[in-house]
Design an enzyme around this catalytic site. Structure first.
Site, PDB file in Angstrom:
ATOM      1  N   TYR A 141       0.829  -1.214   0.000  1.00  0.00           N
ATOM      2  CA  TYR A 141       0.000   0.000   0.000  1.00  0.00           C
ATOM      3  C   TYR A 141       0.862   1.263   0.000  1.00  0.00           C
ATOM      4  CZ  TYR A 141      -4.719  -1.844   0.777  1.00  0.00           C
ATOM      5  OH  TYR A 141      -5.942  -2.442   0.639  1.00  0.00           O
ATOM      6  N   LYS A 192       3.301 -15.451   2.150  1.00  0.00           N
ATOM      7  CA  LYS A 192       3.438 -16.097   0.841  1.00  0.00           C
ATOM      8  C   LYS A 192       4.936 -16.341   0.669  1.00  0.00           C
ATOM      9  CE  LYS A 192       1.728 -17.621  -3.041  1.00  0.00           C
ATOM     10  NZ  LYS A 192       0.825 -18.790  -3.126  1.00  0.00           N
ATOM     11  N   ASP A 224      -3.006 -18.244   0.196  1.00  0.00           N
ATOM     12  CA  ASP A 224      -4.031 -18.915  -0.609  1.00  0.00           C
ATOM     13  C   ASP A 224      -4.729 -20.003   0.214  1.00  0.00           C
ATOM     14  OD1 ASP A 224      -1.597 -20.232  -0.612  1.00  0.00           O
ATOM     15  OD2 ASP A 224      -1.698 -20.883  -2.702  1.00  0.00           O
ATOM     16  N   ASP A 248      -6.311  -6.960   4.069  1.00  0.00           N
ATOM     17  CA  ASP A 248      -7.466  -6.298   3.455  1.00  0.00           C
ATOM     18  C   ASP A 248      -8.410  -7.345   2.879  1.00  0.00           C
ATOM     19  OD1 ASP A 248      -9.024  -4.177   2.320  1.00  0.00           O
ATOM     20  OD2 ASP A 248      -8.088  -4.610   0.385  1.00  0.00           O
ATOM     21  N   ASP A 252     -12.215  -9.096   4.632  1.00  0.00           N
ATOM     22  CA  ASP A 252     -13.540  -9.038   3.998  1.00  0.00           C
ATOM     23  C   ASP A 252     -14.169 -10.433   3.965  1.00  0.00           C
ATOM     24  OD1 ASP A 252     -13.380  -6.305   3.467  1.00  0.00           O
ATOM     25  OD2 ASP A 252     -14.218  -6.524   1.455  1.00  0.00           O
TER      26      ASP A 252
HETATM   27  C1  IPM Z   1     -10.331  -1.203   4.158  1.00  0.00           C
HETATM   28  C2  IPM Z   1     -10.642  -0.562   2.829  1.00  0.00           C
HETATM   29  C3  IPM Z   1      -9.489   0.376   2.490  1.00  0.00           C
HETATM   30  C4  IPM Z   1      -8.240  -0.445   2.358  1.00  0.00           C
HETATM   31  C5  IPM Z   1      -9.727   1.250   1.244  1.00  0.00           C
HETATM   32  C6  IPM Z   1     -11.021   2.012   1.311  1.00  0.00           C
HETATM   33  C7  IPM Z   1      -8.573   2.194   1.022  1.00  0.00           C
HETATM   34  O1  IPM Z   1     -10.850  -1.532   1.869  1.00  0.00           O
HETATM   35  O2  IPM Z   1     -10.183  -0.463   5.154  1.00  0.00           O
HETATM   36  O3  IPM Z   1     -10.254  -2.430   4.213  1.00  0.00           O
HETATM   37  O4  IPM Z   1      -7.981  -1.034   1.297  1.00  0.00           O
HETATM   38  O5  IPM Z   1      -7.490  -0.514   3.332  1.00  0.00           O
HETATM   39 MG    MG Z   2     -10.903  -3.530   2.628  1.00  0.00          MG
END
Ligand code: IPM
Ligand code: MG
Length: 362
Positions: A141, A192, A224, A248, A252
């Protein structure tokens, strides 16, 4: 001493969900003796509209002065055409970097009431309680060099750099081991290392730091496989630690195991435990302004704030109990509504009000 909370609603549904969290903070102040004052600032698209920057100096000053920060979400269609550096997401990355919020805690806890909302079978997820610790201020990032360049043949090439220094890995590893010590004492480091040198170093440093935490059972998993295991047998995990981008993605996936990304809070902490708290979901511009978004992740972000930064564990427990009570009453925003017996679909403000009355009657 009165502690200061900076409120940054951001964009999209951010304003609506943060408004519900503020109701909760006001009740804690009025009825439970919480001694805080709120300051208010702009971030993301809202800040761009006012100051032509997604993380302007005005907000930076407020952020440095605050004891803790409550953030809604950033992003919106109208900002997508802006130069990359001025986009709302850059505001979020900017505040994370500016305040050195390197340790991102993303719990995925399945609320017993919501076992049916998960896309996995109830027996696979019931009782789920994972903590993902994501490195937040390094990795690909922020790695340099980065950009889009033109090659000699005129073709364009995009490039980013995945870098981690030993010190950065050590810092996040300590953070994760300390959290594991307060939980079930099992830590899985996700990397990884079979392909990337930077992850080979990650593996080695986590292993080294682990020597200082002999009580914690440390394991390593390639990313993975970790993604697969998360959807196959998620209850095998206690704490997971990983880099910025893997975290990240995995967070999710972990969030969805619990039925709705609208349920999960997060904390982003610096080395002293000062933190920014936000729901892990985004600004959902498609449903903004409709009073249908789920504010519970923002409300439980306040609970995390009380627990990790403001040292009011008893009040954090009260918020969690109030949210639990509201779910028991069957109240559901549309993202977690399954039309089951005993459940009622309610709006953002209705579920916020229900949390407030549950708190009052605790
Ligand atoms: C998160 C979001 C952010 C990230 C974006 C909005 C920049 O997806 O906080 O997980 O990728 O960190
Ligand atoms: Mg995110």
């Amino acid at each position: 001493m009165t502690q200061n909370i900076l409120v940054l609603p951001g964009d999209g549904i951010g304003k609506e969900i943060v408004a519900e969290a503020i109701k909760v903070i006001e009740v804690l102040k009025a009825d439970f003796g919480l001694d805080v004052e709120l300051s208010h600032g702009l971030i993301g698209g809202a800040a761009y509209d006012e100051y032509k920057h997604p993380y302007p100096e005005e907000t930076q000053k407020l952020a440095h002065a605050a004891d803790a920060i409550l953030l809604g979400a950033v992003g919106g269609y109208e900002y997508e055409a802006l130069p990359r550096d001025l986009r709302p997401e850059r505001g979020l990355l900017g505040i994370r970097a500016d305040l050195k919020l390197f340790s991102n805690l993303r719990p995925a806890i399945l609320n017993a009431e919501l076992a049916d909302a998960s896309s996995l079978k109830p027996e696979v997820v019931s009782g789920l309680d994972i903590m993902i610790v994501r490195e937040l201020t390094g990795g690909i990032y922020f790695g340099e060099p980065r950009g889009i360049r033109e090659l000699e043949n005129g073709e364009k090439q995009g490039y980013n750099t995945l870098v981690y220094k030993e010190s950065e890995i050590e810092q996040i590893a300590h953070s994760a081991f300390q959290i594991a010590m307060k939980r079930d004492k099992r830590l899985c480091s996700v990397d990884k290392a079979n392909v990337l040198e930077v992850m080979e170093l990650w593996h080695e440093v986590v292993e080294r730091v682990g020597k200082e935490y002999p009580e914690v059972e440390l394991s390593h998993m390639y990313v993975d496989n970790a993604a697969m295991q998360l959807v196959k047998e998620p209850k095998q995990f206690d704490v997971m630690v990983t880099g910025n981008m893997f975290g990240d993605i995995l967070s999710d996936a972990a969030a969805m195991l619990t039925g709705s990304i609208g349920m999960l809070p997060s904390a982003s902490l610096d080395i002293n435990g000062k933190g920014m708290y936000e729901p892990i979901h985004g600004s959902a511009p498609d449903i903004a302004g409709k009073n249908i978004a789920n504010p519970l992740a923002t409300i439980t972000s306040v609970s995390m704030m009380l627990r990790y930064s403001l040292d009011h564990i008893e009040l954090a427990d009260k918020i969690d109990a109030a949210v639990e009570a509201v779910l028991k009453q069957g109240l559901r925003t549309q993202d977690i509504f399954a039309d089951a017996e005993g459940t009622t679909a309610v709006s953002t403000s209705e579920i916020g009000d229900a949390v407030v009355s549950a708190l009052r009657s605790l």
